[in-house]
Write a protein that holds these residues in place. Structure first.
Motif, PDB file in Angstrom:
ATOM      1  N   PHE A  93       0.811  -1.341   0.150  1.00  0.00           N
ATOM      2  CA  PHE A  93       0.121  -0.121   0.056  1.00  0.00           C
ATOM      3  C   PHE A  93       0.908   1.292  -0.103  1.00  0.00           C
ATOM      4  CE2 PHE A  93      -2.537  -3.423   2.140  1.00  0.00           C
ATOM      5  CZ  PHE A  93      -3.875  -3.170   1.242  1.00  0.00           C
ATOM      6  N   GLY A  94       2.263   1.070   0.017  1.00  0.00           N
ATOM      7  CA  GLY A  94       2.976   2.299   0.002  1.00  0.00           C
ATOM      8  C   GLY A  94       3.089   2.994   1.323  1.00  0.00           C
ATOM      9  N   ARG A 316     -12.956  21.277   7.720  1.00  0.00           N
ATOM     10  CA  ARG A 316     -12.727  20.755   6.306  1.00  0.00           C
ATOM     11  C   ARG A 316     -11.427  20.220   6.139  1.00  0.00           C
ATOM     12  NH1 ARG A 316     -15.418  20.260   1.458  1.00  0.00           N
ATOM     13  NH2 ARG A 316     -16.974  21.730   2.199  1.00  0.00           N
ATOM     14  N   ILE A 317     -11.307  18.826   6.167  1.00  0.00           N
ATOM     15  CA  ILE A 317      -9.879  18.403   6.170  1.00  0.00           C
ATOM     16  C   ILE A 317      -9.613  17.793   4.626  1.00  0.00           C
ATOM     17  CG2 ILE A 317      -9.710  17.676   8.352  1.00  0.00           C
ATOM     18  CD1 ILE A 317     -11.095  15.040   8.189  1.00  0.00           C
ATOM     19  N   ALA A 318      -8.475  17.593   4.309  1.00  0.00           N
ATOM     20  CA  ALA A 318      -8.343  17.023   2.908  1.00  0.00           C
ATOM     21  C   ALA A 318      -8.311  15.662   2.759  1.00  0.00           C
ATOM     22  CB  ALA A 318      -6.893  17.787   2.459  1.00  0.00           C
ATOM     23  N   LEU A 319      -9.659  15.235   2.700  1.00  0.00           N
ATOM     24  CA  LEU A 319      -9.763  13.535   2.226  1.00  0.00           C
ATOM     25  C   LEU A 319     -10.598  13.498   0.921  1.00  0.00           C
ATOM     26  CD1 LEU A 319     -11.043  12.375   5.597  1.00  0.00           C
ATOM     27  CD2 LEU A 319      -9.042  12.130   4.873  1.00  0.00           C
ATOM     28  N   GLY A 320      -9.354  12.995   0.052  1.00  0.00           N
ATOM     29  CA  GLY A 320     -10.123  12.883  -1.337  1.00  0.00           C
ATOM     30  C   GLY A 320      -9.449  11.464  -1.818  1.00  0.00           C
ATOM     31  N   GLY A 321     -10.580  11.097  -2.723  1.00  0.00           N
ATOM     32  CA  GLY A 321     -10.119   9.714  -3.432  1.00  0.00           C
ATOM     33  C   GLY A 321     -11.329   9.223  -4.074  1.00  0.00           C
ATOM     34  N   PRO A 322     -11.361   8.226  -4.887  1.00  0.00           N
ATOM     35  CA  PRO A 322     -12.424   7.751  -5.612  1.00  0.00           C
ATOM     36  C   PRO A 322     -13.495   7.013  -4.661  1.00  0.00           C
ATOM     37  CG  PRO A 322     -10.380   6.402  -5.947  1.00  0.00           C
ATOM     38  CD  PRO A 322     -10.030   7.494  -5.395  1.00  0.00           C
ATOM     39  N   GLY A 323     -14.519   7.360  -4.650  1.00  0.00           N
ATOM     40  CA  GLY A 323     -15.479   7.025  -3.574  1.00  0.00           C
ATOM     41  C   GLY A 323     -16.009   7.869  -2.379  1.00  0.00           C
ATOM     42  N   ILE A 324     -15.287   8.647  -2.160  1.00  0.00           N
ATOM     43  CA  ILE A 324     -15.197   9.447  -0.800  1.00  0.00           C
ATOM     44  C   ILE A 324     -16.242  10.520  -1.054  1.00  0.00           C
ATOM     45  CG2 ILE A 324     -14.314  11.074   0.825  1.00  0.00           C
ATOM     46  CD1 ILE A 324     -11.648   9.416   0.368  1.00  0.00           C
ATOM     47  N   LEU A 355      -6.868   4.773   6.324  1.00  0.00           N
ATOM     48  CA  LEU A 355      -8.094   4.284   5.673  1.00  0.00           C
ATOM     49  C   LEU A 355      -7.818   4.290   4.191  1.00  0.00           C
ATOM     50  CD1 LEU A 355     -10.281   7.287   7.689  1.00  0.00           C
ATOM     51  CD2 LEU A 355      -9.851   4.715   8.026  1.00  0.00           C
ATOM     52  N   LEU A 356      -8.577   3.605   3.460  1.00  0.00           N
ATOM     53  CA  LEU A 356      -8.479   3.584   2.104  1.00  0.00           C
ATOM     54  C   LEU A 356      -9.950   3.902   1.332  1.00  0.00           C
ATOM     55  CD1 LEU A 356      -7.147  -0.061   1.670  1.00  0.00           C
ATOM     56  CD2 LEU A 356      -5.934   2.088   1.266  1.00  0.00           C
ATOM     57  N   GLY A 363      -1.242   1.263  -6.796  1.00  0.00           N
ATOM     58  CA  GLY A 363      -0.446   2.042  -7.743  1.00  0.00           C
ATOM     59  C   GLY A 363      -1.123   3.169  -8.265  1.00  0.00           C
ATOM     60  N   ARG A 364      -2.268   3.437  -7.933  1.00  0.00           N
ATOM     61  CA  ARG A 364      -3.071   4.741  -8.277  1.00  0.00           C
ATOM     62  C   ARG A 364      -3.256   5.558  -7.302  1.00  0.00           C
ATOM     63  NH1 ARG A 364      -8.930   4.419 -10.911  1.00  0.00           N
ATOM     64  NH2 ARG A 364      -9.101   4.409  -8.589  1.00  0.00           N
ATOM     65  N   ASP A 365      -3.981   5.168  -6.231  1.00  0.00           N
ATOM     66  CA  ASP A 365      -4.451   5.915  -5.164  1.00  0.00           C
ATOM     67  C   ASP A 365      -3.643   5.821  -3.820  1.00  0.00           C
ATOM     68  OD1 ASP A 365      -6.705   6.402  -6.961  1.00  0.00           O
ATOM     69  OD2 ASP A 365      -7.578   4.446  -6.179  1.00  0.00           O
ATOM     70  N   ARG A 366      -3.906   6.738  -3.026  1.00  0.00           N
ATOM     71  CA  ARG A 366      -3.238   6.999  -1.774  1.00  0.00           C
ATOM     72  C   ARG A 366      -3.885   6.645  -0.547  1.00  0.00           C
ATOM     73  NH1 ARG A 366      -2.788  13.375  -1.343  1.00  0.00           N
ATOM     74  NH2 ARG A 366      -4.797  13.044  -2.087  1.00  0.00           N
ATOM     75  N   VAL A 367      -3.048   6.106   0.377  1.00  0.00           N
ATOM     76  CA  VAL A 367      -3.641   5.654   1.593  1.00  0.00           C
ATOM     77  C   VAL A 367      -3.739   6.728   2.544  1.00  0.00           C
ATOM     78  CG1 VAL A 367      -3.249   4.239   3.601  1.00  0.00           C
ATOM     79  CG2 VAL A 367      -2.639   3.376   1.533  1.00  0.00           C
TER      80      VAL A 367
END
Length: 383
Positions: A93-94, A316-324, A355-356, A363-367
């Motif tokens: 997961f890096g 507000r916090i910087a929580l971003g990613g696909p599905g959030i 969290l994911l 290889g694309r998104d962050r943890v």
């Protein structure tokens, strides 16, 4: 008076010395009693010495030191195995394991996923090989014992003290196993069967050592394709070389060894032990990397089965990613003003959550790492 005293002295001597009928031996009763008394006193003294030696502070400290050293060694091995497994798992997961704040107890507990299975397989393998040696090799080796050697062994064991006489029972058990030889017809059909087997095993060990050396010299061409098989080959070669040395030193008459010392040298034994230890650590390390990476890949593939997480934040916090999904809470007097959904729990570390996003891809998104403080609230949804 002198005659009476002389007769009394003779009668007293006759009472003290009794002749055993049919043997022509004179037994001194007083000496027998004194010898029995001395033997009993010697046994009492020896038992007292044994009890005192057990209660000796130096012996107690030696026992405690031995137990402590074994516990420290096992703990160090489990820590190493746990660290290898944890590092390979989060590397997928890096995530660097130094960010998690794990301690010795955490790594030791996590080593159960990687350490127990190889040890269990090794124990069963050793038991199977020991049974094969007792059933197949021992009857063929005992069948090669000639009559003078057998007579000398029986004479030496029966004439020795009681602790050494136990060798007679081991010899009898070995001769009983020789009956199996009649079924397998190993020694009768070919008297040189043990020599052929030992020679073949030695050749196989040399070939395996050559393959391991080639894999280390050419890692891309040979080492990487073999993977976990390479250290297993080294373990097998070390075991074969040790077994060959044991058989040759235990049964020198089978191999016509006439040298005074048939046992392998200490340097040879220490070299085999060192190679076996390195090969064992190497095997468990590669196995831990394989298990950790495979488990991480399974979690990523089945991310929908992980517990869902809802995060509430005062700001507000910087929580971003696909599905959030971010939603603002407009309720008056509420402590938290923002809600974040579409998250999955990866692991709970000390004072932090990993969290994911629900549609995370390798290889694309962050943890996402959130520290547990008063500015956020985390709700976990069980599935």
């Amino acid at each position: 008076m002198a005659l009476r005293s002389r007769r009394r002295g003779i009668m007293t001597d006759q009472k003290r010395h009794r002749r055993v009928k049919g043997r022509g031996e004179t037994v001194d009763v007083t000496r027998g009693v004194s010898s029995e008394t001395s033997c009993g006193s010697d046994r009492t003294v020896s038992s007292i010495q044994e009890k005192s030696s057990i209660a000796d502070p130096n012996n107690v400290l030696t026992i405690i030191g031995t137990i402590t050293s074994q516990v420290v060694l096992i703990t160090a091995l489990l820590y190493y195995f746990g660290w290898i497994y944890t590092h390979s798992f989060f590397e997928y997961f890096g995530v660097d394991t130094s960010l998690l704040g794990y301690g010795t107890a955490d790594y030791v507990l996590r080593s159960s996923n990687v350490a127990f299975d190889p040890f269990i397989y090794l124990a069963f393998g050793v038991l199977a090989l020991f049974g094969l040696h007792r059933i197949v090799m021992v009857p063929a080796l005992i069948a090669r014992i000639d009559k003078p050697t057998l007579a000398n062994a029986v004479t030496s064991t029966l004439s020795g003290p009681a602790p050494e006489r136990s060798a007679w029972f081991r010899l009898g058990r070995g001769l009983a196993l020789a009956r199996v030889r009649n079924r397998w017809r190993l020694g009768r059909s070919n008297p040189r069967y043990p020599r052929y087997v030992i020679g073949t095993l030695r050749a196989i060990a040399i070939i395996l050592v050559t393959v391991v050396f080639a894999g280390m010299m050419l890692p891309k061409q040979i080492g990487t394709p073999l993977g976990l098989i390479l250290p297993l080959l080294l373990i097998l070669s070390v075991g074969l070389l040790g077994y060959v040395a044991y058989v040759r030193s235990t049964y020198p008459h089978v191999f016509a060894i006439t040298t005074p010392s048939t046992s392998p040298s200490r340097t040879y034994i220490l070299t085999l032990l060192a190679l076996g230890l390195v090969a064992g650590l190497w095997t468990v390390s590669l196995y831990g990397v394989q298990v950790g990476s495979q488990l991480a890949a399974n979690i990523a593939a089945g991310l929908s089965t992980r517990p869902g997480v809802v995060v509430y934040s005062t700001e507000r916090i910087a929580l971003g990613g696909p599905g959030i999904v971010v939603a603002e809470i407009a309720q008056p007097g509420a402590k938290y003003h923002f809600q974040y959904t579409g998250l999955r729990l990866l692991v709970r570390a000390p004072d932090k959550f990993l969290l994911l996003p629900s549609r995370w891809q390798h290889g694309r998104d962050r943890v996402l790492l959130l520290r547990d403080d008063n500015s956020i609230r985390i709700d976990i949804e069980a599935w």
